[in-house]
Design a protein around this motif. Structure first.
Motif, PDB file in Angstrom:
ATOM      1  N   LEU C  52      50.770   4.225  19.719  1.00 38.64           N
ATOM      2  CA  LEU C  52      50.415   4.458  21.080  1.00 38.64           C
ATOM      3  C   LEU C  52      51.278   4.862  21.783  1.00 38.64           C
ATOM      4  CD1 LEU C  52      48.841   1.092  21.953  1.00 38.64           C
ATOM      5  CD2 LEU C  52      46.985   3.313  20.733  1.00 38.64           C
ATOM      6  N   PRO C  72      44.109   9.869  11.538  1.00 34.77           N
ATOM      7  CA  PRO C  72      43.697   8.783  12.696  1.00 34.77           C
ATOM      8  C   PRO C  72      42.824   7.854  12.223  1.00 34.77           C
ATOM      9  CG  PRO C  72      43.595  11.167  13.952  1.00 34.77           C
ATOM     10  CD  PRO C  72      43.860  11.095  12.687  1.00 34.77           C
ATOM     11  N   ARG C  73      41.807   7.683  12.056  1.00 27.59           N
ATOM     12  CA  ARG C  73      40.888   7.206  11.138  1.00 27.59           C
ATOM     13  C   ARG C  73      41.713   6.232  10.323  1.00 27.59           C
ATOM     14  NH1 ARG C  73      35.726   6.955  11.944  1.00 27.59           N
ATOM     15  NH2 ARG C  73      35.146   7.483   9.115  1.00 27.59           N
ATOM     16  N   ALA C  76      43.892   3.833  11.621  1.00 27.97           N
ATOM     17  CA  ALA C  76      43.617   3.217  12.222  1.00 27.97           C
ATOM     18  C   ALA C  76      42.460   1.756  11.206  1.00 27.97           C
ATOM     19  CB  ALA C  76      41.865   3.375  13.426  1.00 27.97           C
ATOM     20  N   TYR C  81      46.025  -3.287  16.797  1.00 32.40           N
ATOM     21  CA  TYR C  81      46.188  -3.626  16.713  1.00 32.40           C
ATOM     22  C   TYR C  81      45.334  -4.298  18.329  1.00 32.40           C
ATOM     23  CZ  TYR C  81      48.859  -2.731  22.487  1.00 32.40           C
ATOM     24  OH  TYR C  81      49.297  -2.739  23.566  1.00 32.40           O
ATOM     25  N   LEU C 100      33.435  -4.038  16.454  1.00 36.12           N
ATOM     26  CA  LEU C 100      33.887  -2.783  17.556  1.00 36.12           C
ATOM     27  C   LEU C 100      35.126  -2.775  16.103  1.00 36.12           C
ATOM     28  CD1 LEU C 100      34.570  -3.098  20.756  1.00 36.12           C
ATOM     29  CD2 LEU C 100      33.326  -1.722  19.772  1.00 36.12           C
ATOM     30  N   GLY C 101      35.804  -3.674  15.585  1.00 39.35           N
ATOM     31  CA  GLY C 101      36.593  -3.139  14.477  1.00 39.35           C
ATOM     32  C   GLY C 101      35.719  -2.731  13.123  1.00 39.35           C
ATOM     33  N   LEU C 103      34.411   0.094  12.954  1.00 30.92           N
ATOM     34  CA  LEU C 103      34.265   1.612  13.677  1.00 30.92           C
ATOM     35  C   LEU C 103      35.458   2.231  12.847  1.00 30.92           C
ATOM     36  CD1 LEU C 103      33.959   1.274  17.424  1.00 30.92           C
ATOM     37  CD2 LEU C 103      32.266   1.980  16.296  1.00 30.92           C
ATOM     38  N   PRO C 104      36.556   1.854  12.767  1.00 29.57           N
ATOM     39  CA  PRO C 104      36.871   2.911  11.674  1.00 29.57           C
ATOM     40  C   PRO C 104      36.143   2.891  10.648  1.00 29.57           C
ATOM     41  CG  PRO C 104      38.845   1.683  13.040  1.00 29.57           C
ATOM     42  CD  PRO C 104      37.601   0.476  12.873  1.00 29.57           C
ATOM     43  N   LEU C 106      33.253   3.876  10.230  1.00 27.47           N
ATOM     44  CA  LEU C 106      31.730   4.245   9.961  1.00 27.47           C
ATOM     45  C   LEU C 106      32.069   5.046   9.854  1.00 27.47           C
ATOM     46  CD1 LEU C 106      30.151   1.550  12.416  1.00 27.47           C
ATOM     47  CD2 LEU C 106      30.230   1.326   9.696  1.00 27.47           C
ATOM     48  N   LYS C 107      30.774   5.863   8.918  1.00 26.20           N
ATOM     49  CA  LYS C 107      31.077   7.472   9.402  1.00 26.20           C
ATOM     50  C   LYS C 107      30.511   7.882  10.768  1.00 26.20           C
ATOM     51  CE  LYS C 107      30.442   9.047   4.855  1.00 26.20           C
ATOM     52  NZ  LYS C 107      32.166   7.940   3.907  1.00 26.20           N
ATOM     53  N   ALA C 108      30.298   8.668  11.265  1.00 31.36           N
ATOM     54  CA  ALA C 108      30.129   9.893  12.097  1.00 31.36           C
ATOM     55  C   ALA C 108      29.053   9.419  12.337  1.00 31.36           C
ATOM     56  CB  ALA C 108      30.252  10.927  12.276  1.00 31.36           C
ATOM     57  N   LEU C 109      28.046   8.669  13.275  1.00 36.99           N
ATOM     58  CA  LEU C 109      26.883   8.314  14.132  1.00 36.99           C
ATOM     59  C   LEU C 109      26.004   7.482  12.935  1.00 36.99           C
ATOM     60  CD1 LEU C 109      25.519  12.039  15.211  1.00 36.99           C
ATOM     61  CD2 LEU C 109      26.241  10.618  16.500  1.00 36.99           C
ATOM     62  N   ALA C 110      26.841   6.831  11.916  1.00 33.06           N
ATOM     63  CA  ALA C 110      26.451   6.417  10.932  1.00 33.06           C
ATOM     64  C   ALA C 110      26.637   4.825  11.627  1.00 33.06           C
ATOM     65  CB  ALA C 110      27.269   6.079   9.607  1.00 33.06           C
ATOM     66  N   ARG C 152      38.175  -9.589  16.492  1.00 33.74           N
ATOM     67  CA  ARG C 152      37.479  -7.959  16.295  1.00 33.74           C
ATOM     68  C   ARG C 152      39.108  -7.117  15.480  1.00 33.74           C
ATOM     69  NH1 ARG C 152      40.827  -4.009  16.907  1.00 33.74           N
ATOM     70  NH2 ARG C 152      41.505  -4.585  19.045  1.00 33.74           N
TER      71      ARG C 152
END
Lengths: 287, 324, 258
Positions: C52, C72-73, C76, C81, C100-101, C103-104, C106-110, C152
């Protein structure tokens, strides 16, 4: 010897008095020689009634081709913006103004003792004649005024009127304003052989006529001024609305420069003639 | 999601109702005439009423979406294109493009002017928020920016040689949907579609942003990319909309706020829901304006401000009470 | 076992070196405590390890691959962190926040799939937050919030966990619970680096301690070796009492040295 000196004394005194008397007193005795016009309509009448040498100033709009019907005649004459200080600089012996324009300047000029003649915007053809007469009397040319009014009326009378049903027309201005009943434009339309649709829809004077209302009860012909050079405003773009263009293609449109119907004067006859010609063309196309 | 279906249905109903509104109020006769094939009816329906309804839907939808996006980006429930000065700057850009004649010589010049104005505003505000992220600072900057843009707009109009220009400041600052044409719709449509797509792609990033920029970065979100998507998307959509309808405020404030509880306060679903939400609100306001107006037409922006400004005050009070 | 290692890490600001560390690392299976006085640069170093903060010198590598060159994904997914103040901008539900944890992953818009939902449930269970799932995050106590933020991070099933003061402002029972949990997670293979303010807790629960002062590592090793009187005097300027219970050594700050 005393008698001869006495004979000279009176004219001398009169002469002296004429220098001391306020300008308005002077105007009563002779035709005005330094006339200032504050308003486009009075500019136009003035230029039709007197020679340039008697005109001290006309309004700044007189040389604007978009608004003025007398651009060429007004060229070279010093312009004014209607401010009292400006006018005083011209030392006029007659000021022509519109009744509702430049109020404060006109009041100031009156207070200073200048001769001011105010006219209204004519709302019908009789008022046009009256207005010409007023201005002609003020500038000391009543005969030329009567002749001018006669010429205009003759030209209007010469326009043919439709035999059967009169077609309808409406004058559509930027932002959708239309001339309804009790307006000079209304009189011009009727002189050209049209009925004024805006008047029939209840519009009086100069007021907004909605686009949908116009399209729901459309006139036979639409009178629009397409001639303005700079049309960069929402108001003017309104007249380019696709619905208007579709409903009133070239054959149903009459382009008349708005400078022809905003003032009384020869322009009135010009406008009526243009409208009449368009009406006759339409009639011949339909036959 | 059920709320989404419901809102789109409501939007559809209001759009149909809007098509039935004439200059003096409810006038479905024209629609019947048009369906019969009658020329006047078709002309009025397709060239006057349809563009109006479409614009209400498009402008309202994109304003709602932009409000939800900006609120997610700034993490601030009071952000919306009108309040933070984006709409005002868009109007200024459009005015400069139009009255200078640039829009006549450059294709799509008018919406581009609006977009550039909006971009400038958002970029300025982001730079400010980077230095001082407090809610109050952002809003004050927005107020200042709005006032400046409004003054410059009036100045630009005054300086225009066109005699009608000065009065038209009312249109630009208060917004109106009347007498627009399909040409206006088509002018703004591509920008709105692209802008909306960009904003919808922000959904994931805005979700991650819930826990702050560091956490979002650690979750694999590029903050720079998120900002670019949101800023450019909002600028495109709002800029083009303002360029054809003037600045309509408060839609982007009210809609996300009302809908947020329906999606559990999550930023991503809110984006999708704010589109029909904004569309429905704007359609309803435009219908009301024609019902109430009568001879003189009430500007749409006035109507949204009459509802939106008290709402904004109430929201501010509620938030300050909660913080206290 | 994954390892996150920083070599010759240098971070400077305003012409000064804030961090100048030859080596700092955390490996899977260990709970590492990063301790030191205020202003030592603990948060800065932690953020550097989370990629960061940009480095003015040195490198940070995950399993030998530079952090910066990872997608980055992927980064993540493998490194989580948790920052100190976990204020949520919107009053979302605990389940959504923990989600939210994922998110890395998940595919886009999935949307979340069953696998994601299971991971969220497992994370809630591991941190003892199942009963909080439907609650709104702004109704949580600070202890509950700390656990939810940890959940999370855990929900993402990372290899490395970087925590900034995970037990600050918690009452003793909660502190013990969290640290026990962290130790268990380490036992399951996670590598955990946590900035800790509480010396006794750090001494008791961590496999290894990194002592940081003025941006430099004073010592790096197990608590037994590293927590010598001399070291503590230099690091904190304190004298400690120590002892043993249940085979574990405890340390208690006793007095400040002049």
């Amino acid at each position: 010897m005393a008698g001869r000196r006495g004979a000279l004394l009176l004219p001398t005194l009169v002469l002296l008095a004429s220098f001391l008397a306020p300008p308005s007193a002077q105007a009563q005795t002779a035709k005005p020689q330094r006339i200032v016009s504050l308003n486009l309509c009075t500019d136009q009448l003035l230029l039709e009634l007197v020679g340039r040498e008697r005109i001290a100033s006309v309004s700044f709009l007189a040389t604007d081709p978009e608004f003025s019907a007398v651009v060429d005649q007004a060229a070279g004459i010093p312009p004014n913006r209607g401010l009292a200080e400006e006018i005083v600089g011209f030392d006029p012996d007659l000021v022509l103004a519109h009744r509702f324009a430049s109020r404060q300047s006109v009041e100031a000029l009156k207070r200073l003792g200048y001769a001011v003649v105010e006219i209204d915007l004519p709302q019908d053809l009789a008022a046009v004649r009256d207005q010409i007469a007023t201005v002609a009397a003020a500038v000391g040319e009543p005969a030329r005024g009567r002749a001018l009014a006669d010429r205009i009326e003759a030209r209007l009378a010469a326009l043919p009127q439709p035999a059967g049903k009169r077609p309808t027309a409406a004058i559509y201005e930027p932002s959708g304003y239309a001339f309804g009943a009790n307006s000079l434009a209304d009189a011009i339309l009727r002189a050209a052989g049209f009925d004024n649709l805006a008047a029939e829809l209840g519009i009086g004077g100069y007021a907004r006529l909605g686009l949908e209302t116009l399209l729901a009860s459309p006139p036979d012909m639409l009178v629009v001024d397409d001639t303005a050079a700079d049309r960069r405003s929402m108001a003017q773009q309104f007249l380019d609305h696709p619905a208007l263009r579709r409903r009133f293609p070239d054959g149903s449109r009459i382009a008349v420069p708005r400078r022809l119907w905003i003032c009384g004067g020869s322009a009135v006859a010009e406008a009526a003639t243009l409208l009449s010609r368009a009406r006759l063309e339409r009639e011949s196309r339909r036959r | 999601m059920r709320a989404l279906v419901l809102l789109w249905s409501l939007t559809g109903v209001l759009a149909l109702l809007s098509l039935c509104m004439g200059p003096t109020g409810f006038a479905p006769g024209i629609v019947a005439q048009a369906l019969d094939g009658e020329a006047t009816g078709r002309l009025i329906l397709f060239e006057l009423r349809l563009p109006r309804a479409l614009l209400a839907l498009l402008v309202g939808g994109t304003l709602g979406l932009a409000g939800a996006t900006l609120q997610g980006l700034f993490r601030n429930p009071l952000a919306e294109p009108g309040i933070i000065g984006v709409s005002g700057c868009a109007a200024l850009g459009a005015v400069i493009a139009f009255y200078s004649g640039l829009s006549a010589s450059i294709p799509l010049g008018l919406p581009l002017g609006g977009v550039l104005g909006a971009l400038l505003a958002i970029a300025l505000l982001l730079a400010l928020a980077a230095r001082d992220a407090r809610i109050s600072t952002l809003l004050l900057a927005g107020v200042a920016l709005s006032a400046l843009a409004g003054a410059l707009t009036a100045l630009a109009l005054n300086l225009s040689p066109n005699p009608y220009a000065t009065v038209e400041v009312v249109f630009w600052l208060l917004g109106s949907l009347s007498d627009r044409s399909m040409e206006h719709v088509l002018l703004a449509l591509p920008f709105m579609v692209v802008g909306s797509a960009l904003m919808l792609f922000c959904g994931r990033g805005l979700e991650a942003l819930t826990l702050g920029e560091d956490t979002a970065t650690s979750l694999g979100v590029s903050i720079r990319r998120l900002r670019s998507l949101a800023v450019i998307g909002a600028a495109l959509a709002v800029g083009a909309g303002v360029a054809v309808t003037g600045a309509i405020g408060f839609v982007g404030l009210i809609v996300p706020h009302l809908l947020r509880p329906l999606v559990g306060h999550r930023p991503a679903p809110l984006l999708w829901l704010s589109i029909p939400g904004g569309a429905a609100l704007t359609l309803a306001a435009d219908i009301a304006v024609r019902l109430i107006g009568g001879a003189v037409e009430l500007r749409l922006g006035v109507a949204t401000a009459l509802i939106g400004a008290p709402f904004f005050l109430w929201l501010v009070l509620r938030l300050s009470r909660r913080a206290a | 076992m994954s390892h996150l290692t920083g070599h010759q890490v240098r971070i400077a600001a305003h012409g000064r070196d804030i961090i100048n560390v030859a080596q700092a690392s955390v490996c899977g299976g260990e709970l590492v405590g990063l301790i030191g006085p205020n202003g030592a640069g603990k948060t800065t170093l932690l953020r550097a390890m989370a990629h960061l903060t940009p480095l003015q010198g040195g490198s940070m590598a995950l399993d030998g691959v530079a952090m910066g060159s990872l997608d980055p994904r992927e980064r993540a997914r493998r490194v989580a962190y948790v920052e100190q103040s976990g204020a949520a901008a919107w009053p979302v539900s605990v389940a959504d926040l923990v989600g939210l944890g994922r998110l890395p992953h998940l595919k886009a818009l999935a949307k979340q799939g069953s696998g994601d939902r299971d991971a969220v449930a497992a994370a809630l269970a591991a941190t003892g937050c199942q009963h909080l799932a439907g609650r709104s995050v702004d109704t949580l106590s600070s202890g509950e919030r700390s656990r939810v933020l940890l959940a999370r991070a855990v929900a993402g099933k990372p290899e490395i966990l970087l925590l900034d003061e995970p037990v600050a402002a918690l009452d003793p029972a909660q502190q013990l619970a969290i640290l026990t949990l962290l130790r268990d997670l380490a036992g399951q293979g996670l590598g955990i680096l946590a900035v800790l303010h509480d010396l006794p807790l750090a001494a008791r629960f961590c496999h290894r301690l990194i002592l940081l002062k003025n941006g430099q590592v004073l010592a790096d090793g197990s608590p037994q070796i590293v927590l010598q009187d001399q070291m503590l005097a230099e690091l904190f300027g304190i004298e400690v009492e120590s002892g043993e219970r249940d085979g574990q050594r405890w340390v208690l700050p006793w007095r400040a040295l002049p």
